[in-house]
Design a protein around this motif. Structure first.
Motif, PDB file in Angstrom:
ATOM      1  N   GLN A 121      40.815  37.511  42.283  1.00  0.00           N
ATOM      2  CA  GLN A 121      39.369  37.411  42.478  1.00  0.00           C
ATOM      3  C   GLN A 121      38.868  38.476  43.449  1.00  0.00           C
ATOM      4  N   ASN A 122      39.622  38.723  44.516  1.00  0.00           N
ATOM      5  CA  ASN A 122      39.242  39.763  45.478  1.00  0.00           C
ATOM      6  C   ASN A 122      39.217  41.132  44.809  1.00  0.00           C
ATOM      7  N   ARG A 174      38.709  41.753  41.610  1.00  0.00           N
ATOM      8  CA  ARG A 174      37.538  41.813  40.721  1.00  0.00           C
ATOM      9  C   ARG A 174      36.267  42.118  41.510  1.00  0.00           C
ATOM     10  N   GLU A 175      36.109  41.490  42.679  1.00  0.00           N
ATOM     11  CA  GLU A 175      34.901  41.711  43.469  1.00  0.00           C
ATOM     12  C   GLU A 175      34.837  43.136  43.993  1.00  0.00           C
ATOM     13  N   ARG A 176      35.986  43.712  44.357  1.00  0.00           N
ATOM     14  CA  ARG A 176      35.976  45.073  44.920  1.00  0.00           C
ATOM     15  C   ARG A 176      35.664  46.125  43.865  1.00  0.00           C
ATOM     16  N   ASP A 180      33.919  45.466  40.995  1.00  0.00           N
ATOM     17  CA  ASP A 180      32.913  44.933  40.076  1.00  0.00           C
ATOM     18  C   ASP A 180      31.874  45.990  39.693  1.00  0.00           C
TER      19      ASP A 180
END
Length: 1007
Positions: free
Chosen positions: A706-707, A709-711, A713
């Motif tokens: 998840q981290n 993906r956020e970085r 995105d």
């Protein structure tokens, strides 16, 4: 000079950042444009260089390159076995070195740990002493600030009491001012309202006055117009009445005249009738009487017509008179209405004048009342101004006290600021010291943990088969080898067909000469020997030239095409396969001589007398087409052409087989391009549609995923995590290397699983999807049981749920649930398949992803597709080589068979010329059959070409690449076009031979 951009980790290992180029090199580590991967930049190696060992700052070597003893040939099983055996021995031999390195690194780490621990204890003691001193200084400054703050509070209380009294007085004054302002405002509002009402009344009266005046003027104008209209109407009525009277008089006059004419007409008619009955009157008098009667009737008709006209005028005048009377009545009624309105408007005007007078009196009274009230309010305002001056004087005294208080507060604030600054500086120093101590403590704990968990270095023994360029060269060699195993056989068959036709025709042409030789006493062996010597010599000479040309020119052309990919050598070292060359020469010569022997043997069965005489022509027979009614509608020359096509069955078979074989070779050549060269679009547009593949150093859990993906995105549209690692596929006693893909989510949008047009999903528990390449190689089908084994000897027993199309690499796709069910836990996801956003540059996205923590390698599919495309583009040389050879072979076959056809029918063609056929007509007569047979052979060759293409693709087998048999419609059309173009070229060449036919010699040739 080395770029500082993405090469930071490289520069840290080098002593220098500038080097002088002293030469250009080729390396066996980098054979082609695909030079492997790296953790620097976008993950691809664009260039390499060799520098001296002293340029590196490393204290240890991390790689060793070894050469095996023995004379091995590349790409042989012996060489592969020797490399694998040596790799196992090297791994065993290198384990002690790894243990020694572990001991050395652990000892160095413990020494560094002890040194760091001592520095931490010294820093802890210094921190505690500094903390005590700072706290004492801050306590003294805080006491001084507290004393000043108490004095300031006493002065502030005195000022607040005075400010309260001033506030109360100001409030009373403000209340009075507020009351005065409200009274003034109320007076102003009342005054404004009163005068507004009066003004509104005056405006209303004025508007009404204007309206009445305007209406009055309109009424007066209307009355004038009505009076004028009445005058006009009275005049018109008078005129119409006068006209009617005149019309009445005219009608009476006409009636009188008609009354006079009617008896005269009756008398003349009676006289005429009596004269005609009695015949007593001569013709002239009778004609005069008739003429008189006609004149009277004509005049009567004129009077009647005039009467009718007057009656119409009378009716028109009567209607107009009635209309004018009606208009006069309307105007009279409107005149009365306007007179009534005029009286009402005059009365309203008098009322408005009275209202103006009353409004003027009311305004005068209001002015007097408001003047008295304003005088009272002005007196109250002067009294409040005197009270305001007293309050302003008191306020000035308070402001002076507040200024002195503000100066004291400023001094106290400056002291507080200085105290806060010193306290913050002290707190920061203490926090920084505490943080440094905590960091040092954590580093010591991490170092202790690292020392305790330190493991021996991993030893990898990699063979040449792990080198991308080496394997790529083998794959390309296998493709060329697969083509070379099939095409020569078909070229040989078609060429043999040409030789059979040629020698058969030669023996038939020299039938008379054979009969003469036999009559002279020559034996069959001697006669056959002559032709065997001719055909054998021609075969040996042609094979010799072909072997030399094919062994030198073709390999050189192919190598020049592949030099685009491989830079280790610009020239090819030619190797003559002597056994193969000898076999081809012997087979081709044997086939040619066998056909020659058979043809001579067949002719020698006849006696010399039969041989000397011309051979009887083949008897004509009805063909199948003649049994249809359409045959009667075919022209004579077309009937001749159709009969000739099916009459010479041997030539028909030779043409169909020869041209069909050439068309089949063309279809196969173009089909190879469709199936192999276009593999990039098949793979990267239809299967692996993701843009970037990311490899991580360590597997990611759900939080880390998840981290990540956020970085990323901002540059990605979809990210799918999976496990991707090497594995062995065991089935039916065979083992193949493959990639195990364990998916925790669906692959929608990044990896299209399908079989033809059938879409597949990630398999369920205990099931797997297998890529088509390895499935076909091992004979795996849906429902079979397979075994997958990882390098760590983890084994899974799986049921094949389906086969999916995949062209590059071999995959076994399973779900993470299947992995967890069989191995107790899922495989860590160390790979991410990324689909970038729309209009996003994939290389920029790759650079962003490469800078993320834990990223080991970033592979851009676009670059990989370009590399594979460049590698496959070299196949164009193979394809065009096949196509050109097939086209030349088609020209040779057509030329040979057409030439034989012309030679056999030379007397027939000469007869056509004698009969007056022009050159173009004679050529059309002959070449029409040639073009028809070429078209039939081309169509027949399409089906054979598809079968041959499937056979060739089945022979081209590469472990990591799967070629699907595809032939585009364009390829079929090109095959037909080239075949027909070859036929046209042959017809153009042989046209001049038809021109050179001597009619006299041709017709006497039988003699």
């Amino acid at each position: 000079q080395i770029s500082q951009g993405n090469a930071g980790s490289v520069l840290e290992r080098l002593r220098y950042d500038q080097y002088t180029v002293v030469g250009l090199v080729s390396s066996p580590l980098y054979l082609d444009i695909e030079r492997g991967s790296t953790t620097v930049g976008n993950g691809s190696i664009a260039a390499f260089m060799y520098i001296p060992p002293e340029s590196f700052q490393d204290e240890v070597f991390s790689e060793i390159y070894l050469t095996l003893d023995g004379d091995y040939e590349n790409y042989t099983d012996d060489y592969d076995d020797a490399m694998e055996h040596m790799a196992e021995r090297l791994e065993t031999a290198a384990e002690p070195l790894a243990q020694d390195r572990l001991v050395q690194v652990r000892a160095e780490a413990k020494a560094e740990y002890a040194k760091g621990l001592q520095e931490y204890e010294d820093g802890q003691a210094s921190y505690e002493q500094g903390k005590t001193d700072a706290q004492q200084q801050l306590a003294q400054a805080a006491q001084e600030l507290a004393d000043g703050r108490q004095e300031l509070e006493r002065n502030r209380k005195t000022l607040e009491d005075g400010r309260k009294q001033l506030t109360d007085g100001q409030k009373l004054l403000e209340d009075g001012m507020d009351t005065l302002q409200k009274s003034q405002k109320a007076l102003a509002d009342s005054k404004k309202q009163t005068f507004d009402q009066l003004a509104a009344g005056n405006n209303t009266l004025l508007e009404n006055y204007k309206t009445v005046q305007a209406n009055l003027r309109q009424v007066e104008d209307g009355l004038a117009q009505v009076d004028s209209g009445l005058v006009q109407l009275d005049s018109g009525i008078t005129q119409l009445e006068s006209g009617l009277a005149q019309l009445e008089q005219g009608l009476k006059q006409i009636d009188t005249l008609l009354g006079i004419l009617e008896p005269s007409i009756n008398a003349a008619q009676a006289a005429l009738d009596a004269a005609q009955e009695q015949g007593s009157m001569d013709a002239q008098a009778l004609e005069a009487l008739k003429q008189r009667l006609e004149e009277l009737k004509t005049k009567r008709d004129e009077y009647i017509s005039r009467r009718q006209s007057l009656e119409q005028d009378q009716a028109q005048y009567t209607g107009q008179l009635e209309e004018l009377k009606t208009q006069r009545e309307d105007l009279t009624a409107k005149q009365k209405e306007l007179q009534t309105n005029q009286a009402a408007l005059l009365a309203a005007k008098e009322q408005i004048d009275t209202g103006f007078l009353e409004a003027q009196n009311a305004q005068t009274q209001a002015n007097n009342q408001f003047a008295a009230l304003e005088a009272q309010l002005n007196a109250s305002a002067q009294e409040l101004e005197q009270q305001q001056k007293l309050l302003d004087q008191k306020r000035q005294e308070l402001e002076d006290g507040e200024t002195a208080l503000a100066e004291a507060e400023q001094q106290l604030s400056q002291g507080q600021t200085e105290y806060d600054r010193q306290k913050a500086r002290a707190d920061k120093k203490l926090d920084d010291g505490a943080r440094e101590l905590n960091d040092a403590k954590q580093q010591l704990a991490d170092a202790r943990e690292t020392i305790d968990t330190l493991a021996a270095p991993q030893v990898y023994a990699l063979t040449r088969n792990s080198n991308v360029g080496y394997v790529s060269f083998e794959n390309n060699s296998d493709i060329v080898a697969g083509v070379s195993r099939v095409f020569p056989v078909f070229f040989l068959l078609v060429a043999a067909l040409v030789c059979i036709t040629t020698m058969t025709r030669m023996v038939d042409e020299e039938r008379t000469q054979i009969g003469i030789l036999k009559a002279l006493g020559y034996g069959n062996g001697a006669i056959i020997g002559k032709y065997l010597a001719y055909s054998g010599t021609a075969a040996l000479l042609g094979c010799a030239l072909g072997v030399i040309f094919g062994s030198i020119v073709f390999p050189t052309i192919l190598w020049q095409a592949y030099c685009i990919l491989y830079s280790f050598s610009d020239t090819v070292v030619l190797q003559f396969d002597v056994p193969l060359c000898v076999s081809i020469v012997l087979i081709y010569t044997a086939v040619t001589m066998a056909v020659t022997w058979y043809s001579c043997r067949r002719e020698l069965r006849d006696v010399p007398a039969e041989l000397i005489r011309p051979k009887a022509p083949t008897a004509g027979k009805k063909i199948l087409f003649e049994r249809f009614r359409l045959w009667n509608r075919v022209s004579f020359l077309n009937k001749v052409a159709i009969r000739n096509i099916f009459r010479y069955r041997q030539r028909l078979a030779m043409m169909l087989l020869g041209i069909g074989g050439c068309a089949a070779l063309l279809v196969t050549g173009f089909g190879i391009k469709d199936s192999i060269v276009n593999i990039v679009s098949f793979q990267y547009d239809e299967v692996t549609v993701y843009d970037i593949s990311v490899s991580f150093q360590d597997g990611l859990d759900q939080t880390a995923q998840q981290n990540f993906r956020e970085r990323v995105d901002a540059v990605t549209q979809r990210v799918v995590f999976c496990y991707n690692g090497g594995a062995e596929l065991d089935f039916g006693g065979g083992v193949k290397e493959t990639q195990l893909l364990a998916v925790q989510d669906n692959l929608e949008g990044v990896f299209d699983l399908h079989r033809g047009n059938q879409k597949l999903e990630v398999p369920g528990l205990g099931k797997a999807l297998v890529s088509a390449g390895v499935a076909e190689a091992m004979g795996i089908g849906a429902g079979d049981q397979i075994t997958v084994r990882t390098p760590e000897m983890e084994t899974m027993e799986l049921t094949v749920a389906g086969i999916f199309d995949n062209h590059v690499y071999n995959y076994v796709v399973v779900s993470q649930d299947t992995v967890a069910n069989q191995w107790g836990k899922p495989k860590p996801c160390q790979t991410a398949l990324v689909l970038t956003g729309e209009n996003q540059d994939v290389h920029e996205a790759g650079a962003v992803i490469a800078n993320q923590p834990n990223v080991l390698r970033v592979t851009v599919s676009q670059d990989l597709a370009g590399q594979v495309a460049s590698m496959m583009d070299a196949m164009d040389a193979v394809v065009w080589l096949v196509v050109i050879c097939a086209a030349l072979l088609a020209v040779i076959v057509l030329y040979n068979l057409t030439n034989i056809n012309i030679t056999e029918r030379v007397r027939e063609i000469a007869t056509l010329k004698v009969l007056g056929f022009y050159a173009g007509e004679s050529a059309a007569y002959v070449f029409k059959e040639n073009l028809a047979l070429s078209a039939m052979g081309a169509v027949l060759g399409l089906g054979f070409g598809k079968l041959l293409h499937m056979f060739v693709m089945d022979k081209i087998r590469i472990d990591m690449v799967w070629f699907q048999s595809r032939v585009a419609l364009r390829s079929y059309l090109l095959a037909i076009l080239i075949t027909m173009l070859s036929a046209v070229v042959v017809d153009v060449i042989l046209y001049f031979k038809l021109e050179r036919i001597n009619m006299a010699e041709a017709l006497k040739s039988v003699e």
